[in-house]
Design a protein around this motif. Sequence first.
Motif, PDB file in Angstrom:
ATOM      1  N   ALA A 155       0.822  -1.215   0.000  1.00  0.00           N
ATOM      2  CA  ALA A 155       0.000   0.000   0.000  1.00  0.00           C
ATOM      3  C   ALA A 155       0.853   1.261   0.000  1.00  0.00           C
ATOM      4  O   ALA A 155       0.544   2.224  -0.698  1.00  0.00           O
ATOM      5  N   THR A 156       1.934   1.276   0.783  1.00  0.00           N
ATOM      6  CA  THR A 156       2.732   2.497   0.914  1.00  0.00           C
ATOM      7  C   THR A 156       3.957   2.493   0.024  1.00  0.00           C
ATOM      8  O   THR A 156       4.509   3.557  -0.250  1.00  0.00           O
ATOM      9  N   GLY A 157       4.400   1.343  -0.398  1.00  0.00           N
ATOM     10  CA  GLY A 157       5.579   1.276  -1.239  1.00  0.00           C
ATOM     11  C   GLY A 157       6.869   1.394  -0.455  1.00  0.00           C
ATOM     12  O   GLY A 157       7.924   1.618  -1.029  1.00  0.00           O
ATOM     13  N   ARG A 158       6.825   1.325   0.853  1.00  0.00           N
ATOM     14  CA  ARG A 158       8.051   1.383   1.656  1.00  0.00           C
ATOM     15  C   ARG A 158       7.936   0.444   2.840  1.00  0.00           C
ATOM     16  O   ARG A 158       6.863  -0.038   3.156  1.00  0.00           O
ATOM     17  N   GLU A 159       9.050   0.274   3.494  1.00  0.00           N
ATOM     18  CA  GLU A 159       9.119  -0.622   4.639  1.00  0.00           C
ATOM     19  C   GLU A 159       8.441   0.001   5.854  1.00  0.00           C
ATOM     20  O   GLU A 159       8.501   1.219   6.039  1.00  0.00           O
ATOM     21  N   PRO A 160       7.823  -0.803   6.721  1.00  0.00           N
ATOM     22  CA  PRO A 160       7.193  -0.260   7.925  1.00  0.00           C
ATOM     23  C   PRO A 160       8.208   0.400   8.859  1.00  0.00           C
ATOM     24  O   PRO A 160       7.887   1.371   9.529  1.00  0.00           O
ATOM     25  N   GLN A 161       9.460  -0.112   8.883  1.00  0.00           N
ATOM     26  CA  GLN A 161      10.464   0.482   9.754  1.00  0.00           C
ATOM     27  C   GLN A 161      10.779   1.903   9.302  1.00  0.00           C
ATOM     28  O   GLN A 161      10.933   2.804  10.121  1.00  0.00           O
ATOM     29  N   ASP A 162      10.878   2.104   7.983  1.00  0.00           N
ATOM     30  CA  ASP A 162      11.135   3.445   7.467  1.00  0.00           C
ATOM     31  C   ASP A 162       9.978   4.372   7.810  1.00  0.00           C
ATOM     32  O   ASP A 162      10.187   5.528   8.189  1.00  0.00           O
ATOM     33  N   TYR A 163       8.779   3.866   7.675  1.00  0.00           N
ATOM     34  CA  TYR A 163       7.595   4.663   8.003  1.00  0.00           C
ATOM     35  C   TYR A 163       7.599   5.029   9.487  1.00  0.00           C
ATOM     36  O   TYR A 163       7.346   6.170   9.858  1.00  0.00           O
ATOM     37  N   ALA A 164       7.921   4.040  10.327  1.00  0.00           N
ATOM     38  CA  ALA A 164       7.944   4.296  11.775  1.00  0.00           C
ATOM     39  C   ALA A 164       9.050   5.297  12.127  1.00  0.00           C
ATOM     40  O   ALA A 164       8.840   6.193  12.957  1.00  0.00           O
ATOM     41  N   LYS A 165      10.231   5.176  11.500  1.00  0.00           N
ATOM     42  CA  LYS A 165      11.313   6.120  11.766  1.00  0.00           C
ATOM     43  C   LYS A 165      10.890   7.537  11.391  1.00  0.00           C
ATOM     44  O   LYS A 165      11.153   8.494  12.120  1.00  0.00           O
ATOM     45  N   ARG A 166      10.261   7.673  10.237  1.00  0.00           N
ATOM     46  CA  ARG A 166       9.820   9.002   9.797  1.00  0.00           C
ATOM     47  C   ARG A 166       8.786   9.572  10.758  1.00  0.00           C
ATOM     48  O   ARG A 166       8.851  10.748  11.131  1.00  0.00           O
ATOM     49  N   ARG A 167       7.867   8.726  11.209  1.00  0.00           N
ATOM     50  CA  ARG A 167       6.851   9.195  12.162  1.00  0.00           C
ATOM     51  C   ARG A 167       7.480   9.605  13.492  1.00  0.00           C
ATOM     52  O   ARG A 167       7.071  10.591  14.101  1.00  0.00           O
TER      53      ARG A 167
END
Length: 178
Positions: free
Chosen positions: A120-132
Amino acid sequence: MADRDRDRQQLQIHPQQQQYRYEGGLKNILPQKGPTASQIVAIVTLLPVSGTLLALAGITLAGSLIGLAFATPVFLIFSPVLVPAAILIAGAVTAFLTSGAFGLTGLSSLSWVLNSFRQATGREPQDYAKRRVQEATGQVGEKTRQVGETIKAKGQEGVGREGRESGAAVGAGAGRPA
């Protein structure tokens, strides 16, 4: 009369059914060449192994039957103890297997969620969590700075008011002897 015979012949004519026949002979079914050397070696190797395993299976079956014949009277004598113990062990094994199944189900569900998130997002959940987390840290830092400025402003207002009130009290007390 000839007309009647012709009519009968016309009535007796049936559509021909197609019959499929294999006329290739036995040569077309069988392979043209014999087995390869590796196939022969595999068969020669597997025959003793499979024979040994089959013999071991027979010995195991015979031993199990003899053991069951000797153990049956013991089971009958101790059945008041063994039946509840068997039920307890069966329950423990069932609980252990159930917990394992639930664990595998949970892991597979988590894996499915992570994969669908990646798609859905096209990226890893870890990257998403780091950005958040970085965004949240920036927001907390900004809020802390605003609160600090507010406290500083209120502190300066309080010091200014206190200073005026203190100054008046100091001025009033200066004329009197202590």
